[in-house]
Write an enzyme that holds these catalytic residues in place. Structure first.
Site, PDB file in Angstrom:
ATOM      1  CG  ASN A  19      -1.675   1.288   1.399  1.00  0.00           C
ATOM      2  OD1 ASN A  19      -1.777   2.077   0.457  1.00  0.00           O
ATOM      3  ND2 ASN A  19      -2.228   1.509   2.584  1.00  0.00           N
TER       4      ASN A  19
ATOM      5  CE  LYS B  90       0.094   3.481   4.759  1.00  0.00           C
ATOM      6  NZ  LYS B  90       0.025   3.640   6.176  1.00  0.00           N
TER       7      LYS B  90
ATOM      8  CG  HIS C  41      -5.745   1.719   4.918  1.00  0.00           C
ATOM      9  ND1 HIS C  41      -5.315   2.773   5.691  1.00  0.00           N
ATOM     10  CD2 HIS C  41      -4.749   0.818   4.900  1.00  0.00           C
ATOM     11  CE1 HIS C  41      -4.079   2.515   6.103  1.00  0.00           C
ATOM     12  NE2 HIS C  41      -3.716   1.336   5.636  1.00  0.00           N
TER      13      HIS C  41
ATOM     14  CD  GLU D 249      -3.013   5.557   6.589  1.00  0.00           C
ATOM     15  OE1 GLU D 249      -2.930   5.634   5.353  1.00  0.00           O
ATOM     16  OE2 GLU D 249      -2.134   5.008   7.298  1.00  0.00           O
TER      17      GLU D 249
ATOM     18  CD  GLU E 266      -3.650  -2.822   7.146  1.00  0.00           C
ATOM     19  OE1 GLU E 266      -2.480  -2.970   6.812  1.00  0.00           O
ATOM     20  OE2 GLU E 266      -4.311  -1.811   6.865  1.00  0.00           O
TER      21      GLU E 266
ATOM     22  N   GLY F 163       2.325   1.663  10.888  1.00  0.00           N
ATOM     23  CA  GLY F 163       3.372   2.682  10.827  1.00  0.00           C
ATOM     24  C   GLY F 163       4.074   2.919  12.144  1.00  0.00           C
TER      25      GLY F 163
ATOM     26  CB  SER G  84       4.765  -2.580  12.128  1.00  0.00           C
ATOM     27  OG  SER G  84       4.347  -1.267  12.454  1.00  0.00           O
TER      28      SER G  84
ATOM     29  N   GLY H 212       2.758  -1.390   4.286  1.00  0.00           N
ATOM     30  CA  GLY H 212       2.742   0.029   3.975  1.00  0.00           C
ATOM     31  C   GLY H 212       4.145   0.537   3.675  1.00  0.00           C
TER      32      GLY H 212
HETATM   33  C1  PEP Z   1      -0.823   0.028   6.068  1.00  0.00           C
HETATM   34  O1  PEP Z   1      -0.940   1.233   6.125  1.00  0.00           O
HETATM   35  O2  PEP Z   1      -1.664  -0.681   5.486  1.00  0.00           O
HETATM   36  C2  PEP Z   1       0.346  -0.571   6.698  1.00  0.00           C
HETATM   37  C3  PEP Z   1       0.353  -1.871   6.877  1.00  0.00           C
HETATM   38  O3  PEP Z   1       1.355   0.286   7.045  1.00  0.00           O
HETATM   39  P1  PEP Z   1       2.778  -0.099   7.685  1.00  0.00           P
HETATM   40  O4  PEP Z   1       3.265  -1.374   7.034  1.00  0.00           O
HETATM   41  O5  PEP Z   1       3.666   1.060   7.342  1.00  0.00           O
HETATM   42  O6  PEP Z   1       2.552  -0.288   9.134  1.00  0.00           O
END
Ligand code: PEP
Length: 233
Positions: free
Chosen positions: A7, A9, A85, A87, A153, A159, A195, A216
């Site tokens: 992703n 973003k 998602h 966000e 998630e 993040g 993460s 992400g």
């Molecule tokens: C995400 O935003 O879907 C995500 C998994 O982010 P990150 O891997 O940076 O935690």
């Protein structure tokens, strides 16, 4: 075979996507790789990674300034779309019901929705993790036919450089698998996201009912992304 979905973003460039596709061409993997990129990168992009979007309108067409329909995404070449998602839920008010409508629109256009569910830090601290995941799956995943992917998630871990314990991931994924089975969607792949990096990808993907990962930050550069794709061959 695992599914490794990135992703991006609101990051990257079209040329960066071409460079990533070129780098992925040299990777020896049987895993399915997906990159969910900004809308403007989708058109005409080809390569080893299938291309997805990060959101879709819940409407078919009409006076919805700034929105992009599932049919438009399909015409541009998107095979997948992330819906729900964290966000989008946080900044754009996407509820489970809206997410389900978006997933239905994707399915009707032949696009596989990647439906995200997960608890916030407040919900976790209130002991509501499993309750939030359960309602997220039951209310966001459409009944009926058409392939979907579900991504668990934990929103507090996105993040943040931290992940739940393996036991907590296993518990969440087992529950999601049971709910999907009861909805007649027992074959649905369930991804873990938040993460994930090269150093923890193999361990996370070896947890029962973890069929892949949604990545992400570590999906933006091939040096970070490829070790995740090759963590389990
Ligand atoms: C995400 O935003 O879907 C995500 C998994 O982010 P990150 O891997 O940076 O935690």
């Amino acid at each position: 075979m695992k599914i490794i979905a990135g992703n991006w973003k609101m990051n990257g460039t079209r040329s960066g996507l071409s460079e990533m596709q070129t780098a992925l061409a040299g990777v020896n993997t049987e895993n399915r790789v997906i990159l969910c990129v900004p809308f403007t990168f989708i058109d005409g992009t080809t390569g080893p990674a299938a291309i997805g979007a990060q959101d879709v309108s819940e409407h078919d067409h009409g006076a919805f300034t700034g929105q992009v329909s599932a049919t438009m995404l399909a015409e541009a070449g998107a095979k997948y779309v992330i819906v729900g998602h964290s966000e989008r839920r946080m900044y754009n008010g996407d509820t489970n019901e809206i997410v389900r409508h978006k997933a239905e629109m994707a399915l009707s256009a032949g696009i596989t929705p990647i439906i995200c569910v997960g608890e916030t830090a407040e919900e976790r601290d209130a002991g509501k993790t499993l309750e939030i995941i359960e309602s997220g799956v039951r209310e966001s995943v459409p009944m009926g036919n058409g392939d979907v992917i579900v991504a668990y998630e934990p929103r507090w871990a996105i993040g943040a450089g931290i992940t739940p314990s393996n036991d907590d991931i296993a518990t969440a994924h087992k529950m999601i698998a049971d709910i999907l089975e009861s909805m007649g969607r027992g074959d649905t792949p369930i991804l873990y996201g938040a993460s994930v990096k090269g150093a923890n990808a193999a361990e996370i993907m070896s947890i029962p009912h973890v069929d892949g990962v949604l990545v992400g930050g570590a999906s933006l550069k091939s040096d970070d992304f490829i070790p995740i794709i090759t963590a389990i061959k």
